[in-house]
Design an enzyme around this catalytic site. Sequence first.
Site, PDB file in Angstrom:
ATOM      1  N   GLU A  32       0.817  -1.211   0.000  1.00  0.00           N
ATOM      2  CA  GLU A  32       0.000   0.000   0.000  1.00  0.00           C
ATOM      3  C   GLU A  32       0.852   1.263   0.000  1.00  0.00           C
ATOM      4  OE1 GLU A  32      -3.276   0.272  -0.248  1.00  0.00           O
ATOM      5  OE2 GLU A  32      -3.862  -1.809   0.086  1.00  0.00           O
ATOM      6  N   ASP A  41      -7.075   6.122  -5.509  1.00  0.00           N
ATOM      7  CA  ASP A  41      -6.389   4.858  -5.795  1.00  0.00           C
ATOM      8  C   ASP A  41      -6.527   4.545  -7.289  1.00  0.00           C
ATOM      9  OD1 ASP A  41      -8.895   3.690  -6.251  1.00  0.00           O
ATOM     10  OD2 ASP A  41      -8.703   2.203  -4.661  1.00  0.00           O
TER      11      ASP A  41
END
Length: 166
Positions: A32, A41
């Site tokens: 991440e 994202d």
Amino acid sequence: MKNLSRWLGGSVIGGACGIALSISIGVVKHYEGTELESYPDPVGIPTICTGHTGPTVKLHQTKTPEECEALLAGDLGTAFDAINRNVTPEINATMPPTRRAGIASFIFNVGEGAFRRSTLLELLNAGQPRAACDQLSRWVYAQGKKLAGLVKRRAAERELCLAGLE
């Protein structure tokens, strides 16, 4: 943080879960990354810190490193709670920390709902851990698009999940 405290108890189970938590933190942080300012994202979901999403995350927010650590702990606590809610007690009681860590990382990424509806969970609860772990390789798409980062992450989660199987 309340979810996390359950996993760090002094019992043998707490110790095993502490190991699983440590492993999953490493996996999640690696894949991440941590951003103190929110960003979209790969599929446009507002995200902040170490993959934290949700209705309160908006673009152009910022958090401190300490706030990010707290969010990660809470999010992973929620993922471990999802394992406890959805995996049968018999399977859950014998799950090695590496498998628990790989599955928690997966749940952190896809959410409990997707996990609950997955063939992975069905196979895990049927006592077929190898077949269940192999399902992770299928979860490499976001909005129909295969993402290289998910391919790598799922390979790592699968390796953890399979650790200790012959």
